[in-house]
Design a protein around this motif. Structure first.
Motif, mmCIF file in Angstrom:
data_model
loop_
_atom_site.group_PDB
_atom_site.id
_atom_site.type_symbol
_atom_site.label_atom_id
_atom_site.label_comp_id
_atom_site.label_asym_id
_atom_site.label_seq_id
_atom_site.Cartn_x
_atom_site.Cartn_y
_atom_site.Cartn_z
ATOM 1 N N LYS A 81 0.833 -1.204 0.000
ATOM 2 C CA LYS A 81 0.000 0.000 0.000
ATOM 3 C C LYS A 81 0.863 1.248 0.000
ATOM 4 C CE LYS A 81 -4.096 1.895 2.289
ATOM 5 N NZ LYS A 81 -5.102 1.679 3.351
ATOM 6 N N ILE A 118 1.015 4.160 -3.014
ATOM 7 C CA ILE A 118 0.868 5.594 -2.726
ATOM 8 C C ILE A 118 2.070 6.368 -3.255
ATOM 9 C CG2 ILE A 118 0.768 7.308 -0.881
ATOM 10 C CD1 ILE A 118 -0.819 5.249 0.761
ATOM 11 N N SER A 149 1.757 8.978 -6.554
ATOM 12 C CA SER A 149 1.668 10.381 -6.132
ATOM 13 C C SER A 149 2.661 11.203 -6.950
ATOM 14 C CB SER A 149 1.976 10.502 -4.637
ATOM 15 O OG SER A 149 0.975 9.865 -3.862
ATOM 16 N N TYR A 206 -0.812 15.924 -7.353
ATOM 17 C CA TYR A 206 -1.770 14.847 -7.074
ATOM 18 C C TYR A 206 -1.146 13.880 -6.077
ATOM 19 C CZ TYR A 206 -4.710 10.717 -7.679
ATOM 20 O OH TYR A 206 -5.529 9.639 -7.459
ATOM 21 N N THR A 207 -1.804 13.702 -4.952
ATOM 22 C CA THR A 207 -1.323 12.788 -3.914
ATOM 23 C C THR A 207 -2.374 11.729 -3.636
ATOM 24 O OG1 THR A 207 -0.029 14.549 -2.863
ATOM 25 C CG2 THR A 207 -0.514 12.595 -1.534
ATOM 26 N N VAL A 208 -1.957 10.488 -3.705
ATOM 27 C CA VAL A 208 -2.867 9.386 -3.415
ATOM 28 C C VAL A 208 -3.051 9.261 -1.904
ATOM 29 C CG1 VAL A 208 -3.254 6.890 -3.622
ATOM 30 C CG2 VAL A 208 -2.149 8.140 -5.488
ATOM 31 N N LYS A 209 -4.288 9.241 -1.473
ATOM 32 C CA LYS A 209 -4.584 9.070 -0.061
ATOM 33 C C LYS A 209 -4.657 7.575 0.273
ATOM 34 C CE LYS A 209 -7.438 13.259 -0.040
ATOM 35 N NZ LYS A 209 -8.806 13.796 0.192
ATOM 36 N N PRO A 210 -4.275 7.191 1.482
ATOM 37 C CA PRO A 210 -4.375 5.771 1.860
ATOM 38 C C PRO A 210 -5.782 5.207 1.656
ATOM 39 C CG PRO A 210 -3.075 6.956 3.474
ATOM 40 C CD PRO A 210 -3.636 7.996 2.535
ATOM 41 N N SER A 211 -6.797 6.035 1.885
ATOM 42 C CA SER A 211 -8.172 5.578 1.721
ATOM 43 C C SER A 211 -8.556 5.385 0.257
ATOM 44 C CB SER A 211 -9.138 6.579 2.370
ATOM 45 O OG SER A 211 -8.996 7.865 1.792
ATOM 46 N N ASP A 212 -7.727 5.919 -0.662
ATOM 47 C CA ASP A 212 -8.013 5.784 -2.092
ATOM 48 C C ASP A 212 -7.532 4.456 -2.661
ATOM 49 O OD1 ASP A 212 -9.093 8.330 -2.128
ATOM 50 O OD2 ASP A 212 -7.211 9.288 -2.739
#
Length: 210
Positions: free
Chosen positions: A115, A119, A123, A127-133
């Motif tokens: 995970k 991320i 990222s 644009y940053t990928v969130k853990p919840s995404d």
């Protein structure tokens, strides 16, 4: 004695004739008939659901591929445990899962590492990928371990990275994902999916045109 020999010879002859007839029917005529029907009704599936690019077969729509660079969309993990090579299905073309329970310490550790990598890889500036995404299919393999498809959610979080790596507009890459998203079977069975190989072929063609 002569009658016994005659009867035995007659039985052997009948058995051999039956063997010959059944061999021709079951071993030759039936396979040819089934092959002909399959080729006539659904040749694509009969030939292994081949996917072609520039006239050459590059894979099957039913079996995933590994080894894509970060310029392309990534498939589900091959080993089911993120960064640890436990399953080797893609190397051996075997189907199966790791069969590790959800509370297995190695599984938890590997999924957590996978995970974090998803991320980090996806990222990019702006644009940053969130853990919840991060969806489950981004960090685990399928039950077969050879799944050719990913969820639209996993494809979506890769769009910005793929766009940056290939100097493409984000909207164009997102359009490719949307065009290659297959809905639920009959509108209610299963979940929407994106075939990674087909998507990457379309991406390669788009890059060549740009």
């Amino acid at each position: 004695m002569n009658n016994s020999v005659t009867n035995t010879a007659r039985l052997l002859g009948a058995g051999l004739r039956a063997l010959l007839v059944l061999t021709v029917i079951c071993g030759v005529l039936y396979p040819l008939a089934i092959t002909g029907v399959a080729q006539g009704l659904f040749p694509g599936k009969a030939n292994g659901s081949e996917i072609k690019s520039n006239g050459q077969v590059v894979g099957s729509s039913l079996i995933g591929q590994q080894g894509y660079s970060l310029d392309y969309f990534q498939p589900r993990p091959a080993n089911g445990l993120g960064t640890n090579s436990v399953n080797t299905q893609y190397k051996l073309i075997l189907s199966g899962a790791t069969n590790r329970s959800g509370d297995n310490a190695d599984l938890i550790k590997s999924v957590t590492e996978a995970k974090a990598k998803v991320i980090k890889d996806n990222s990019v500036p702006g644009y940053t990928v969130k853990p919840s995404d991060v969806p489950a299919d981004a960090v685990t393999s399928s039950g077969s371990g050879l799944d050719p498809a990913i969820s639209p959610q996993y494809a979506d979080i890769q769009v910005h990275r793929v766009a940056e790596k290939n100097s493409l507009p984000v909207a164009e890459v997102q359009r490719l994902v949307d065009e290659h998203t297959d809905g639920r079977t009959l509108g209610f069975i299963g979940e929407p999916t994106v075939n990674v190989l087909e998507l990457n072929i379309a991406l390669k063609e788009l890059v060549a045109k740009s």
